[in-house]
Design a protein around this motif. Structure first.
Motif, PDB file in Angstrom:
ATOM      1  N   VAL A 269       0.578  -0.645   0.029  1.00 44.80           N
ATOM      2  CA  VAL A 269      -0.182  -0.268   0.179  1.00 44.80           C
ATOM      3  C   VAL A 269       0.976   1.402  -0.027  1.00 44.80           C
ATOM      4  O   VAL A 269       0.635   2.254  -0.943  1.00 44.80           O
ATOM      5  CB  VAL A 269      -0.979   0.067   1.354  1.00 44.80           C
ATOM      6  CG1 VAL A 269      -1.400   1.004   1.565  1.00 44.80           C
ATOM      7  CG2 VAL A 269      -1.921  -1.294   0.966  1.00 44.80           C
ATOM      8  N   VAL A 272       2.223   2.541  -3.449  1.00 38.79           N
ATOM      9  CA  VAL A 272       1.028   3.115  -4.173  1.00 38.79           C
ATOM     10  C   VAL A 272       0.333   5.194  -3.852  1.00 38.79           C
ATOM     11  O   VAL A 272       0.111   5.309  -4.547  1.00 38.79           O
ATOM     12  CB  VAL A 272      -0.132   2.028  -4.985  1.00 38.79           C
ATOM     13  CG1 VAL A 272       0.991   1.764  -5.826  1.00 38.79           C
ATOM     14  CG2 VAL A 272      -1.121   1.972  -4.315  1.00 38.79           C
ATOM     15  N   SER A 273      -0.100   4.881  -2.447  1.00 41.42           N
ATOM     16  CA  SER A 273      -0.621   6.180  -1.555  1.00 41.42           C
ATOM     17  C   SER A 273      -0.425   6.485  -0.098  1.00 41.42           C
ATOM     18  O   SER A 273       0.746   5.449   0.974  1.00 41.42           O
ATOM     19  CB  SER A 273      -2.433   4.916  -1.509  1.00 41.42           C
ATOM     20  OG  SER A 273      -2.432   6.377   0.253  1.00 41.42           O
ATOM     21  N   SER A 274      -0.330   7.177  -0.196  1.00 42.17           N
ATOM     22  CA  SER A 274       0.391   7.699   1.129  1.00 42.17           C
ATOM     23  C   SER A 274      -0.377   7.988   2.498  1.00 42.17           C
ATOM     24  O   SER A 274      -0.417   9.145   3.412  1.00 42.17           O
ATOM     25  CB  SER A 274       1.238   9.525   1.386  1.00 42.17           C
ATOM     26  OG  SER A 274       0.804  10.180   0.389  1.00 42.17           O
ATOM     27  N   ASP A 275      -1.864   7.955   2.074  1.00 37.66           N
ATOM     28  CA  ASP A 275      -2.557   7.958   3.223  1.00 37.66           C
ATOM     29  C   ASP A 275      -2.432   7.077   4.507  1.00 37.66           C
ATOM     30  O   ASP A 275      -2.865   5.670   3.816  1.00 37.66           O
ATOM     31  CB  ASP A 275      -3.630   8.143   1.863  1.00 37.66           C
ATOM     32  CG  ASP A 275      -5.412   7.856   3.330  1.00 37.66           C
ATOM     33  OD1 ASP A 275      -6.386   7.077   3.841  1.00 37.66           O
ATOM     34  OD2 ASP A 275      -6.166   8.627   2.553  1.00 37.66           O
ATOM     35  N   LEU A 278      -5.950   4.509   4.779  1.00 38.63           N
ATOM     36  CA  LEU A 278      -5.451   3.217   3.695  1.00 38.63           C
ATOM     37  C   LEU A 278      -4.684   2.630   5.056  1.00 38.63           C
ATOM     38  O   LEU A 278      -4.401   1.160   4.098  1.00 38.63           O
ATOM     39  CB  LEU A 278      -5.099   3.636   2.837  1.00 38.63           C
ATOM     40  CG  LEU A 278      -5.192   2.888   1.425  1.00 38.63           C
ATOM     41  CD1 LEU A 278      -6.233   1.490   1.285  1.00 38.63           C
ATOM     42  CD2 LEU A 278      -4.792   3.115   0.183  1.00 38.63           C
ATOM     43  N   ARG A 279      -3.662   3.187   5.337  1.00 44.24           N
ATOM     44  CA  ARG A 279      -2.325   1.628   5.794  1.00 44.24           C
ATOM     45  C   ARG A 279      -2.879   1.323   7.027  1.00 44.24           C
ATOM     46  O   ARG A 279      -2.282   0.325   7.041  1.00 44.24           O
ATOM     47  CB  ARG A 279      -1.051   2.814   5.784  1.00 44.24           C
ATOM     48  CG  ARG A 279      -0.688   3.551   4.431  1.00 44.24           C
ATOM     49  CD  ARG A 279       0.445   4.548   4.480  1.00 44.24           C
ATOM     50  NE  ARG A 279       1.388   4.643   3.140  1.00 44.24           N
ATOM     51  CZ  ARG A 279       2.382   5.195   3.167  1.00 44.24           C
ATOM     52  NH1 ARG A 279       3.459   4.848   4.253  1.00 44.24           N
ATOM     53  NH2 ARG A 279       2.942   5.554   2.402  1.00 44.24           N
ATOM     54  N   ASP A 365     -15.665   4.912  -1.251  1.00 44.15           N
ATOM     55  CA  ASP A 365     -14.085   4.434  -0.584  1.00 44.15           C
ATOM     56  C   ASP A 365     -13.812   3.537  -1.896  1.00 44.15           C
ATOM     57  O   ASP A 365     -13.292   2.363  -1.301  1.00 44.15           O
ATOM     58  CB  ASP A 365     -14.044   3.430   0.137  1.00 44.15           C
ATOM     59  CG  ASP A 365     -14.888   4.286   2.096  1.00 44.15           C
ATOM     60  OD1 ASP A 365     -14.167   5.682   1.163  1.00 44.15           O
ATOM     61  OD2 ASP A 365     -15.389   3.948   2.750  1.00 44.15           O
ATOM     62  N   ASP A 367     -12.450   2.849  -4.867  1.00 45.96           N
ATOM     63  CA  ASP A 367     -10.862   3.425  -5.312  1.00 45.96           C
ATOM     64  C   ASP A 367      -9.534   2.584  -4.266  1.00 45.96           C
ATOM     65  O   ASP A 367      -8.446   1.777  -4.399  1.00 45.96           O
ATOM     66  CB  ASP A 367     -10.602   4.486  -5.485  1.00 45.96           C
ATOM     67  CG  ASP A 367     -10.783   5.123  -7.594  1.00 45.96           C
ATOM     68  OD1 ASP A 367     -11.935   4.559  -7.400  1.00 45.96           O
ATOM     69  OD2 ASP A 367     -11.372   6.297  -7.293  1.00 45.96           O
ATOM     70  N   ALA A 368     -10.083   3.187  -3.128  1.00 37.94           N
ATOM     71  CA  ALA A 368      -9.175   2.507  -1.840  1.00 37.94           C
ATOM     72  C   ALA A 368      -9.599   0.765  -1.788  1.00 37.94           C
ATOM     73  O   ALA A 368      -7.620   0.363  -1.821  1.00 37.94           O
ATOM     74  CB  ALA A 368      -9.661   3.309  -0.889  1.00 37.94           C
ATOM     75  N   GLN A 371      -7.426  -0.525  -4.067  1.00 36.77           N
ATOM     76  CA  GLN A 371      -5.230  -0.771  -3.535  1.00 36.77           C
ATOM     77  C   GLN A 371      -5.360  -1.997  -2.785  1.00 36.77           C
ATOM     78  O   GLN A 371      -4.437  -2.271  -3.002  1.00 36.77           O
ATOM     79  CB  GLN A 371      -5.574   0.481  -3.196  1.00 36.77           C
ATOM     80  CG  GLN A 371      -5.373   2.088  -4.808  1.00 36.77           C
ATOM     81  CD  GLN A 371      -5.017   3.417  -4.244  1.00 36.77           C
ATOM     82  OE1 GLN A 371      -5.396   3.633  -3.377  1.00 36.77           O
ATOM     83  NE2 GLN A 371      -4.452   4.137  -4.654  1.00 36.77           N
TER      84      GLN A 371
END
Length: 478
Positions: A269, A272-275, A278-279, A365, A367-368, A371
Motif C-alpha cells: 500500500v 501506491v499511497s501516502s494516505d 488506507l495504511r 471508498d 478506489d481505496a 488498492q
C-alpha cells in the motif's frame, strides 16, 4: 566542519544571528535541521538553543521580523516559537534535566550548551552549529553524530538505559527515526530498548500513537514494525497485532504468518499511497484472524468471518489507540469489512450484479478498496501474483463499464423513505425499509435501471403486494 557558506544566505538564520548579537546571547542551531542539512534532506523546522532566555530571543526575533506579539510561549518549559515564512522556528534556553521514575516530565535547570546536548535523545540530534560571530557556522559534535550519520545508526549520546528510562517515548522515537531514515539502531541501544520496553506504559497513548503514525507514514513501514515487534514495544500497546505472528502446523498443513503478511500488504500500500488511513486499513485487514482461526481436517486452516469480526474490532481499537472516531474510523472499518469482496470477484464469473453490489456497498471508498485488495495479493509464487493482478485489471475494467452505465458511484436510492411514507401514508418503520431494500436489490440485480420512474413503479407494486393503501392527496412533484 563549518557551514557558514550554506547558512549565510538563509534570511531566518541571519535574523536569529543578529537578534542573538543584540541580546549578547550565545546561540546555536541544533537538532533536526542540522541533521537534515548533513543528510541533504529538506527540513521544515528550525530549533535554536541559547545560553540564557530562549523566550527573550524569540521575542527579539519576532520584533525584527515584524511579528511582534505573534510569539507562542511555553513558559513552563522555557520555550517559545515564531512562525516565519511558513516555518516553525523554536527557541529554548540551554538546560540540564533530571527525571523521576514515574514520569517523563523532567525537572529542569539552566545549563550550558554541553548540558543541553547531553539531554538530547540521539547523537544525530545532538549536533549543533554556532550562530555566534566568533565562530559562525562551526559544527559542534561532542558524541560522534556525524560518524553515526555516515554509518547510518541510531545511538544515544549517554547511557541508553538512563536515556530510555528517563523518557520512554525516546524508544518510539528511535524506531521512528530508524524507519524514516532507513538507519539501524546500534546494538547496545537496541538492547536497552528491550530492557526498558515496559516503561512505555507511563507514556500517554496519544504520544505513543503520534510516533506510531509517523512510522506508518515512512517509506517502508514494515521495517519500523519489525523493530517494534522485536524490541517488545509493540507488545505494550498493540497486542492484537502481536497475536498475528506465528505459524501453526497440523497434519502437515501450515498457514501463513499473518504478521509478516500484514507487513507486506502495508508496504505494498505504501508504494501506491501516502494516505495514513488506507495504511491503517492494511494493518487491520486481517486483525481478527487469530480469534477466528480454526483447523478443519477436510480443508485445513480457516479464518471464516475474520473480515466481519475485524470490522467490529475497529472502533474499540481506534478508541484505545486514541485514533479519531469519526470519518477515518468509518473508512478503515468499511475497508476491513469489504477487503475480501473484490478478491471473490476475481475467482468467480464476474456478473454485472456482483459488480453493482460491490460498487454500491463500497461507495466512495471503492478506489481505496481496490488498492488494498491489490496489495493483499502476496505470494512467493510470482506467476500466481501476476495472474491475480491480471484478473484484477479485468474486474476494474468491468467496474468502470458498469459504473459509467448505471451511475452507482456514491449511490443514492432514486426513491427516498419520505417518498414511500408520503405515497402510502406510513410512519417510519419496517415496511418502509423493506420497500427501500426491494428497490435497491432490483437495481443491483439489473431488474430495473437506476432511474426514478422505474423505481417509483416498483415501489407501488411492492406496496400493493403488502396491501398498503395509496394516499390520494400525495403529490409526487412535491
Amino acid at each position: 566542519m563549518n557551514f557558514s557558506a550554506q547558512l549565510g544566505h538563509n534570511s531566518i538564520i541571519r535574523l536569529v544571528q543578529e537578534s542573538a548579537a543584540d541580546l549578547g546571547l550565545e546561540t546555536y542551531l541544533i537538532g533536526g535541521y542540522v541533521r537534515d542539512l548533513l543528510l541533504k534532506r529538506d527540513s521544515k523546522d528550525l530549533d535554536f538553543v541559547c545560553v540564557g532566555s530562549g523566550i527573550s530571543l524569540a521575542m527579539q526575533v519576532a520584533e525584527k521580523a515584524g511579528l511582534k506579539g505573534k510569539v507562542t510561549i511555553f513558559k513552563h518549559f522555557g520555550t517559545a516559537m515564531v512562525h516565519i515564512d511558513g516555518l516553525d522556528v523554536e527557541f529554548v534556553g540551554a538546560r540540564r534535566e533530571s527525571y523521576r521514575s514515574d514520569s517523563r516530565k523532567p525537572l529542569v535547570e539552566d545549563g550550558t550548551l554541553e548540558d543541553d546536548q547531553n539531554r538530547r535523545d540521539f547523537t544525530i540530534n545532538a549536533l549543533a552549529i554556532s550562530m555566534n560571530s566568533a565562530n559562525f557556522g562551526e559544527l559542534i559534535d561532542p558524541f560522534g553524530g556525524v560518524e553515526d550519520l555516515r554509518k547510518k545508526i541510531i545511538r544515544t549520546p549517554l547511557d541508553a538505559d538512563i536515556t530510555f528510562s528517563d523518557d520512554p517515548l525516546r524508544m518510539m522515537r528511535a524506531v521512528r527515526f530508524a524507519s524514516q531514515l532507513g538507519f539501524d539502531i546500534e546494538p547496545d541501544t537496541f538492547e536497552a530498548i528491550k530492557r526498558n520496553a515496559e516503561r512505555l506504559k507511563i507514556i500517554s497513548q496519544e504520544r505513543t500513537t503520534e510516533e506510531l503514525n509517523k512510522i506508518i507514514l515512512s517509506q517502508t513501514p514494515s521495517y519500523g514494525f519489525k523493530l517494534l515487534f522485536h524490541s517488545d514495544l509493540l507488545h505494550q500497546f498493540f497486542p492484537e497485532m502481536v497475536a498475528l505472528q506465528g505459524v501453526d502446523t497440523i497434519n502437515g498443513n501450515t498457514h501463513k504468518d499473518n504478521f509478516y503478511h500484514t507487513l507486506q500488504v502495508l508496504d505494498n500500500v505504501a508504494k501506491v499511497s501516502s494516505d495514513l488511513w488506507l495504511r491503517w486499513a492494511a494493518i487491520l485487514h486481517d486483525i481478527a484472524k487469530p480469534p477466528t482461526k480454526r483447523y478443519d481436517p477436510k480443508v485445513g486452516w480457516t479464518f471464516h468471518g475474520h473480515e466481519d469480526k475485524g470490522a467490529r474490532m475497529v472502533p474499540s481499537l481506534f478508541r484505545r489507540l486514541k485514533l479519531p472516531l469519526n470519518e477515518p474510523m468509518r473508512f478503515v472499518q468499511n475497508l476491513v469489512r469489504m477487503h475480501l469482496r473484490p478478491i471473490a470477484l476475481v475467482k468467480d464469473v464476474v456478473t454485472d450484479a456482483a459488480i453493482r453490489r460491490v460498487l454500491f456497498e463500497a461507495g466512495e471508498d471503492i478506489d481505496a478498496l481496490m488498492q488494498l485488495c491489490r496489495a493483499d495479493i502476496t505470494s512467493k509464487d510470482h506467476s500466481r501474483v501476476s495472474r491475480y493482478l491480471t484478473n484484477f485489471d479485468r474486474v476494474e475494467a468491468k467496474m468502470k463499464e458498469v459504473e459509467e452505465r448505471d451511475q452507482l458511484r456514491n449511490f443514492q436510492p432514486p426513491i427516498s423513505g419520505e417518498d414511500i411514507m408520503g405515497y402510502f401514508q406510513l410512519k417510519p418503520g419496517k415496511e418502509v425499509g423493506e420497500i427501500k431494500e426491494a428497490i435497491r436489490e432490483a437495481i443491483i440485480e439489473g431488474i430495473i435501471p437506476n432511474e426514478r420512474e422505474k423505481a417509483f413503479q416498483l415501489m407501488i407494486q411492492v406496496g400493493q403486494q403488502k396491501g398498503l393503501v395509496f394516499n390520494s392527496n400525495y403529490d409526487e412533484k412535491k
